[in-house]
Design an enzyme around this catalytic site. Sequence first.
Site, PDB file in Angstrom:
ATOM      1  N   TYR A  17      44.497  81.566  11.091  1.00 47.00           N
ATOM      2  CA  TYR A  17      43.973  81.281  12.428  1.00 47.00           C
ATOM      3  C   TYR A  17      43.796  82.549  13.275  1.00 47.00           C
ATOM      4  O   TYR A  17      42.736  82.736  13.866  1.00 47.00           O
ATOM      5  CB  TYR A  17      44.875  80.268  13.148  1.00 47.00           C
ATOM      6  CG  TYR A  17      44.592  78.819  12.777  1.00 47.00           C
ATOM      7  CD1 TYR A  17      44.032  78.479  11.549  1.00 47.00           C
ATOM      8  CD2 TYR A  17      44.888  77.779  13.652  1.00 47.00           C
ATOM      9  CE1 TYR A  17      43.788  77.157  11.203  1.00 47.00           C
ATOM     10  CE2 TYR A  17      44.635  76.449  13.318  1.00 47.00           C
ATOM     11  CZ  TYR A  17      44.093  76.153  12.092  1.00 47.00           C
ATOM     12  OH  TYR A  17      43.840  74.837  11.751  1.00 47.00           O
TER      13      TYR A  17
ATOM     14  N   GLU B 197      35.878  85.439  15.561  1.00 46.11           N
ATOM     15  CA  GLU B 197      35.099  84.785  16.607  1.00 46.11           C
ATOM     16  C   GLU B 197      34.979  85.615  17.893  1.00 46.11           C
ATOM     17  O   GLU B 197      33.869  85.841  18.399  1.00 46.11           O
ATOM     18  CB  GLU B 197      35.722  83.433  16.937  1.00 46.11           C
ATOM     19  CG  GLU B 197      35.716  82.441  15.781  1.00 46.11           C
ATOM     20  CD  GLU B 197      36.540  81.208  16.090  1.00 46.11           C
ATOM     21  OE1 GLU B 197      36.222  80.533  17.095  1.00 46.11           O
ATOM     22  OE2 GLU B 197      37.499  80.908  15.351  1.00 46.11           O
TER      23      GLU B 197
END
Length: 218
Positions: A143, A151
């Site tokens: 993550y 991202e």
Amino acid sequence: MSPLSTSYLFAYNSLQAIGWAFALSRILSSFVITKSVNGAYASAGELICLLQTVSFLEVVHGAVGLVPSGVVNPLLQWGGRTHFLLAVVRQIDEVQELSSVFITFVAWSSSEVIRYSHYALNCMGSCPYWINYLRYTAFIVLYPIGMAPGEIWLMYQALPFIKKKHLHEHLFNGLPFSYYNFLRIILLCYPFLWLKLYLHMFKQRRSKLGKHHEKKRM
């Protein structure tokens, strides 16, 4: 849960697991063949856009009570990823060959293969412990990798192109700010929204893995 609902969830999760595994294999094959991370979007980008869009069904599953996930956390994750893919990466050719795309796609694909496999096997009532352990452990590494150098860094790199192209300008007509400024605000909020999901996963980890350890002690 009815047999029909169980069969549907097994089919949905199995297809998602297969789709993400295929996407991951395409990305890694491209990397091995070309010795470059620049081909991640070309090799699997459209497939990942499709898989991510279809995953809105998981928000629906939570809303109708088919699964106990609720609506808020699935919607936050779906919205963040879908915006990243469809509003930024898919619209700007210049960012599609950045290393951030490769990092994001590998992290997403790896975590989704584990997650959907876990869900599918649970539908059958035969999920081995090591899959359960991976489901609630691999996210600790995957993550943050997908979020920070993936991202967030890519959206930051996309800002000059968004400003130059006046991207999504028509959607913000009449508003006192542009999509460019909207994305800058998103980038400021993103770590806090992501942290909410990340801490939620740790809570789930304690709950799911803790039950296994209690059973072993008994």
